[in-house]
Write a protein that holds these residues in place. Structure first.
Motif, mmCIF file in Angstrom:
data_model
loop_
_atom_site.group_PDB
_atom_site.id
_atom_site.type_symbol
_atom_site.label_atom_id
_atom_site.label_comp_id
_atom_site.label_asym_id
_atom_site.label_seq_id
_atom_site.Cartn_x
_atom_site.Cartn_y
_atom_site.Cartn_z
ATOM 1 N N GLY A 256 -147.284 5.037 -71.697
ATOM 2 C CA GLY A 256 -145.466 5.240 -71.654
ATOM 3 C C GLY A 256 -144.476 5.767 -72.102
ATOM 4 N N HIS A 257 -143.521 5.935 -72.946
ATOM 5 C CA HIS A 257 -142.478 7.122 -72.767
ATOM 6 C C HIS A 257 -142.460 6.780 -74.666
ATOM 7 C CE1 HIS A 257 -139.771 3.696 -73.779
ATOM 8 N NE2 HIS A 257 -138.670 4.259 -73.319
ATOM 9 N N THR A 258 -141.459 7.400 -74.623
ATOM 10 C CA THR A 258 -140.768 8.300 -76.122
ATOM 11 C C THR A 258 -139.422 7.586 -76.677
ATOM 12 O OG1 THR A 258 -139.722 10.473 -75.775
ATOM 13 C CG2 THR A 258 -142.633 9.976 -76.316
ATOM 14 N N ALA A 259 -138.706 7.103 -75.964
ATOM 15 C CA ALA A 259 -137.844 6.525 -76.055
ATOM 16 C C ALA A 259 -137.385 4.884 -77.215
ATOM 17 C CB ALA A 259 -136.783 6.540 -75.187
ATOM 18 N N VAL B 189 -138.990 1.521 -70.740
ATOM 19 C CA VAL B 189 -137.364 2.117 -70.217
ATOM 20 C C VAL B 189 -135.898 0.862 -69.783
ATOM 21 C CG1 VAL B 189 -137.211 4.102 -70.894
ATOM 22 C CG2 VAL B 189 -137.597 3.090 -68.874
ATOM 23 N N ASP B 190 -136.915 -0.150 -68.954
ATOM 24 C CA ASP B 190 -135.905 -0.953 -68.853
ATOM 25 C C ASP B 190 -134.994 -1.616 -69.292
ATOM 26 O OD1 ASP B 190 -137.349 -1.548 -66.146
ATOM 27 O OD2 ASP B 190 -138.935 -2.723 -66.596
ATOM 28 N N LYS B 191 -133.558 -1.519 -68.884
ATOM 29 C CA LYS B 191 -132.357 -2.038 -69.106
ATOM 30 C C LYS B 191 -132.387 -3.824 -69.763
ATOM 31 C CE LYS B 191 -128.297 0.115 -69.003
ATOM 32 N NZ LYS B 191 -127.399 0.484 -70.278
ATOM 33 N N ASN C 255 -128.054 16.669 -59.591
ATOM 34 C CA ASN C 255 -127.615 15.196 -59.575
ATOM 35 C C ASN C 255 -128.044 14.391 -60.746
ATOM 36 O OD1 ASN C 255 -125.447 16.436 -58.168
ATOM 37 N ND2 ASN C 255 -125.598 15.827 -56.562
ATOM 38 N N PHE C 256 -126.843 13.650 -61.120
ATOM 39 C CA PHE C 256 -127.934 12.635 -61.773
ATOM 40 C C PHE C 256 -128.396 12.954 -62.278
ATOM 41 C CE2 PHE C 256 -126.116 10.681 -57.318
ATOM 42 C CZ PHE C 256 -125.505 9.996 -58.487
ATOM 43 N N PHE C 257 -128.405 13.734 -64.073
ATOM 44 C CA PHE C 257 -129.398 14.491 -64.478
ATOM 45 C C PHE C 257 -129.476 13.526 -65.966
ATOM 46 C CE2 PHE C 257 -130.500 17.639 -68.207
ATOM 47 C CZ PHE C 257 -131.570 18.026 -67.230
ATOM 48 N N CYS C 258 -129.760 12.955 -66.345
ATOM 49 C CA CYS C 258 -129.915 12.466 -67.679
ATOM 50 C C CYS C 258 -131.375 12.746 -68.849
ATOM 51 C CB CYS C 258 -130.895 11.140 -67.572
ATOM 52 S SG CYS C 258 -131.152 9.770 -68.588
ATOM 53 N N VAL D 223 -122.702 10.713 -66.416
ATOM 54 C CA VAL D 223 -122.851 9.060 -67.127
ATOM 55 C C VAL D 223 -123.689 8.362 -66.339
ATOM 56 C CG1 VAL D 223 -121.158 7.682 -67.569
ATOM 57 C CG2 VAL D 223 -120.603 10.068 -67.504
ATOM 58 N N THR D 224 -123.511 8.360 -65.027
ATOM 59 C CA THR D 224 -124.568 6.782 -64.633
ATOM 60 C C THR D 224 -125.823 6.960 -64.654
ATOM 61 O OG1 THR D 224 -122.522 7.004 -62.838
ATOM 62 C CG2 THR D 224 -124.907 5.735 -61.939
ATOM 63 N N ALA D 225 -126.656 8.184 -64.500
ATOM 64 C CA ALA D 225 -127.854 8.498 -64.890
ATOM 65 C C ALA D 225 -128.330 8.025 -66.352
ATOM 66 C CB ALA D 225 -128.412 9.563 -64.693
ATOM 67 N N MET D 226 -127.221 8.193 -67.611
ATOM 68 C CA MET D 226 -126.993 8.316 -68.905
ATOM 69 C C MET D 226 -127.185 6.940 -69.268
ATOM 70 S SD MET D 226 -126.349 11.615 -70.275
ATOM 71 C CE MET D 226 -125.970 13.100 -69.441
ATOM 72 N N LEU D 227 -126.242 6.170 -68.669
ATOM 73 C CA LEU D 227 -126.600 4.389 -68.844
ATOM 74 C C LEU D 227 -127.143 3.071 -68.347
ATOM 75 C CD1 LEU D 227 -124.241 2.365 -69.290
ATOM 76 C CD2 LEU D 227 -123.362 2.674 -67.195
ATOM 77 N N GLU D 228 -127.729 4.063 -67.003
ATOM 78 C CA GLU D 228 -128.619 3.267 -66.361
ATOM 79 C C GLU D 228 -130.074 3.625 -67.264
ATOM 80 O OE1 GLU D 228 -128.268 4.459 -62.444
ATOM 81 O OE2 GLU D 228 -127.044 2.959 -61.795
ATOM 82 N N GLY D 229 -130.074 4.968 -67.881
ATOM 83 C CA GLY D 229 -131.692 5.420 -68.002
ATOM 84 C C GLY D 229 -131.443 5.105 -69.612
#
Lengths: 278, 278, 278, 278, 278, 278
Positions: A275-278, B201-203, A166-169, A99-105
């Motif tokens: 960059g990235h795709t999200a 993806v920066d918060k 751990n910390f899988f996003c 959860v932490t990883a997804m919230l931060e990511g």
């Protein structure tokens, strides 16, 4: 109707015990998940005693599911339900880290509650955490039913055998495929459409490591395809969107892909992915 | 079982009010949709009075859902249900236009009934029309639950924040991702696997426009990936299958992608994409 | 609320008979499937007589579904339920062959039971076998409801009109799109994200063959896109992952795709696809 | 099957609108009762706002039930739901008094909770309180459905038209019949098998008072039968078990019945009833 | 609506924990009964292990029901579920004897299966056997919920406190009332409408024996009323239909009742009851 | 838990096939009844074809119920479902006549709809009409399940073997018992608590006529008890409330009962029953 056909089906039907239906397994998983994450829950408990009995019920249900499993493990799985519930606090901690990883990511994520209640990535990795634990105890079929349930709901297809740190996003997630013998480190981030697949489809390779290894702190952007059991993505690497990799890359690699494109005037239009795709 | 673990969960469980479960929200959406589109409905009404009461019930249910929402909006959302139902005729009209767009955009579509009853694209854009309206009233979490419900059913992932114009056409749809700050014009057509994503993806960029703008009359073929908040696809453009774009293109562009391929004799096999994927 | 709006909806609602809801159709399909594959079943039968009555019930339900269908076929479909159940032994045999193909085609598959109970590919092709048979009898809408139900559960989108040969193998499957006029031979294997699409979206081409032909013994790796009604993949060919094809290739072709990539040191990194993606 | 018969039924079926099914009415009553008596409830509310919305839902449901009622009242019943809910606090107070009467009237009763959750007498009088209020507003059929629902669950048959005072106590209750025009005062206690019936069965007497009047503080022991619209049981009377009365008795009467019995030796065995039957 | 009224109810609602609903208790009882009598069952078990887990589930459910019980017993009831399940074989044996008694006692009974599956008397006495055992362990309220459930289904009202011997036979049963402190021997047969009631309704007598004692081998015909805590029916007696008894009778008594009746010619018509009512 | 006990139950459970549960039988009866009386129905049919298929479904369900019946009739019951549905128009006509009788017989009845939707007497006699027809075809157990279902809902206990003429009227009904070999003529009216019972309980008399004969146009007031297989109530007779009869009475008899009662002043209070109890 064709009598012979009906006869044949009836004989097979008689030979087949009633297995735990996928619905029963899915319901058990849902109830377990909502016990671990009250945000997800539809139920309220009036006393701690009642809450404890609820845990016992979940354990009993697991016991029943395992006892009806048509495909038995080789070894003794008599005490799997016990062992699984002993492991649960550790599994729960892993889920909290996810959860932490997804919230931060994800810049779009507003709160832990939102991640828990709406992110398909959270649902899929939670199913995997549970399925993988059962898989490691030697349980056949049931882990697969759990992971296919999550696959059906999220479009994210993680084989119960895959080992994930751990910390899988996961972001968005639709179309992700992670194969049976993949190994993934900590703090890895994966976007929609990523495949961690095999290079061989020979049945005789069924027991060989056929899927890649992803070290810590790697980001795999949307549509990246990493193939082969000997392929290792070194730690702290970034693999760009739609990149196709069948060999290893060292730590701190940045692999992106450069395509030629013709715009409407026929000129070549070089796109460098940075960059990235999200 | 680990008593300390159970205690910890119990305390958290007590601190967590029963939110409206995703099932309740999904059911409300389904019932609303089938009220707007009788083809979709399982219910019959014997009088207009009864039909009006049915509307009141839907409004009351929305009120209940909002009052149990664990994440409150900053502003007063007391009258959201009222305002939402006042907006409903306009939303309905948009949905009708979406049906028209899909019927005209897919050679395989036989009738409006078929689009309404079977097209995942219609389901997904309908969920978005509803979720987006709630999102604009400042409602937290519930719009996301609606859009993730549609994501789960269709594989089409549209963030409730995305702004989408009229006559939107989705074909097949699995794997589509449309980000929170994307802006889409009228008469846009989108195929499966299209991504309108972000480059950052920066918060700290959470409040910045991170996703592209698509002007009117654009077609995005299967697997096209458009990234970045400053990227604008000019009106009347066609973006070919699997094209990857991180910068703007002017109106009337035709961007397709030219890959080198080796056929089995090792010769280079140039494929010019001229068409579409449906 | 807007009274005029409610009036308008009410009038439309009155004009619309209660069609068989997608849930009813899906439930019928699920029950039929679990009758053909006891591994899948939740029900037990105590006598052959009872099993026969169960078949009659399924036939009656199909009759009811067809009689409520809001979109009628041109021709007489009075005896469709009869004819469909006469065809069922043959359909069942095809499904058995599909199980065989998937068991042999995936190193991770442990048993027929696992394929039947957990493989989305088995679910999707089974839905197609049923939907396609109804489609060929001229039934409108219902086949599409069945195939969209499978699409929703598996992310695999096969139009009921597509003609698919024996021993069809799907692995993973999410994102597969197979168009209405596609023709597929025997022993074909298809991975996730494969598209067999059209090149034209003109409504006037609705009755033309718009989707490709895949001959026997072809493998289409993940993300391969084959487009156009005149495109034929010759038998015993292998089409690599993410390959984009809009023209025919002869038998025994091996088409793979070669991309240029820059690694983090800026060197070009040639990736030759030789394997597969599962 | 007989085609003519099916045709006849089908024509009648078409002429008959879908009324609110007895199940729907019963469910509404149960939910209302559990809102008034939380001991009875299966639901929890997290805020007062939510509780208020729950009330609105109950009112809306009543509105729907009334609007589908196939038998309309002569007068305008447009505002019945409003008026009924205005009356609810007074009805609730009466029910509380009934609980008090049953708790004090039965040595076996341990607590208000026990009365509310397990006494058929409480269930039956509560149904009557609700049904009678609707009956007085001129609602047809629905009150009768409510009272027959309670009759079916408890064996206690109270016509919605009967007028029953405060602090009504029922013990055991099976077989009690209270007719349409009966009038009962305050603090009356009634045991199982008591009948307050009519002496005339002429249809032309339908609008005449056909059932007895029971004044305050009367006890009617098990099986007592009081008949006739002119029969009045004076206040503070006791009517013994199995007594049969068709004329009035003055206040403070004690009517018991004296039967001759032969014991096994043939001697006459005079039994004087002095007590009660509970 | 009256805001003050709603406030008052809401405050009470908040003060009231969610008790086990009568439906939950009834369902537990039904499942337990169908486990003890497979004729009654809707479920099948594929292995002994599974059957054992089913027992554990029933025990866990009882534990949950007891832990939510709003009315606690004075003494420690921590181990009630354990103790109850230890007692179950003995209770089961009693139920089997009751089946025997009903099969032998009713000429219309064709088989044990018919008694188990259709006799309200069997259902009621089975509920009593279970409720009485819980009552003896000091459990409050729950036994009463079980007995009122059976009362509601059968019209047979047996207080959980009543002590009933072996081989108990009930025929028809509607209207039977057996009070809290009644004591009944072995091989007793009871017809519809029989009351074993009290003579005193003083709250201060709540702890006194208020209901009669029935010794072994007694038959109580339809409508017989036996009242009072000191009333004892000696063994091997027959009490005729509608007889009213408030004092003891010695063993081997035959008490019947002789009424005067006028036939239509005005002659007195002496009816000597010699038989029974079934 | 006691292992031996569990073993014993498990063995018995294995020996016992899954019979049609009482719920399944009850649901079938309810659906059949609501097909015959649309006022009762929850379902709507959009075409005659659909309505016919609904009939076929009901027949199929009956077939399934009969094929799972654990108690088989001696004779061949292969075609019972066919024969039953051929008889249905005649049964339906009888039910219509019963509605007429109840509407005319109760001053409180307002309409046929009210009788059909709310009268327990209508429900009970309808269940009997169905159960009796099946009983006459030699079906075991199922008719009894139907009649006990009605008994449970209404408190009216009619053995499926009883022969009941046309225009049968039941008022209130709780506590009515009609034995297996009773014979009842046309236009008979029966009030609550009436028993038509036997005088002998010898198992060896199981095949003898043990219950009375009631000729045409008889009224049996509340609580009347008529016993014995040779007892015949002559046509056009009236049997008063609580009358106890074990011998025959001629046609046109008026049997009422005259009790002595002491009022509170000790005077004898002669009550002549002249009326009725409804």
């Amino acid at each position: 109707m064709n009598q012979e056909f009906i006869n044949k089906l009836y004989i097979r039907q008689q030979a087949c015990p009633t297995c735990p239906s996928p619905e029963v397994v899915a319901e058990w998983f849902n109830e377990l998940l909502s016990t671990l994450f009250p945000d997800f829950s539809k139920q309220q408990f009036n006393s701690q005693k009642e809450f404890e009995l609820h845990f016992e019920k979940l354990k009993l249900q697991l016991d029943q599911i395992l006892s009806r499993n048509p495909i038995k493990a080789e070894d003794d799985i008599e005490e799997v339900a016990d062992k699984f519930f002993e492991l649960l606090p550790a599994i729960h901690q892993q889920m909290e880290q996810d959860v932490t990883a997804m919230l931060e990511g994800d810049p779009a994520a507003k709160s832990r509650t939102e991640v828990v209640r709406t992110y398909p990535g959270f649902f899929a990795i939670s199913a995997h955490r549970i399925a993988h634990a059962l898989h490691r105890f030697g349980v056949q079929l049931i882990p697969r039913i759990i992971s296919e349930y999550a696959h059906s709901k999220t479009g994210i297809d993680i084989h119960p055998g895959a080992s994930i740190g751990n910390f899988f996003c996961i972001d968005h997630g639709t179309g992700i495929v992670i194969g049976e013998t993949a190994i993934i480190g900590d703090h890895v981030k994966v976007y929609q459409g990523v495949t961690l697949g095999g290079l061989s489809v020979d049945k005789k390779d069924a027991k060989v490591k056929r899927h890649p290894t992803i070290e810590d702190n790697v980001v795999l952007y949307a549509g990246a395809t990493i193939l082969g059991g000997k392929t290792t993505i070194g730690h702290d690497s970034i693999i760009g969107g739609n990149v196709w990799l069948t060999h290893s890359v060292p730590p701190f690699s940045k692999v992106y892909y450069q395509a030629q494109m013709n715009n409407s005037e026929g000129e070549t239009d070089i796109i460098i992915f940075k960059g990235h795709t999200a």
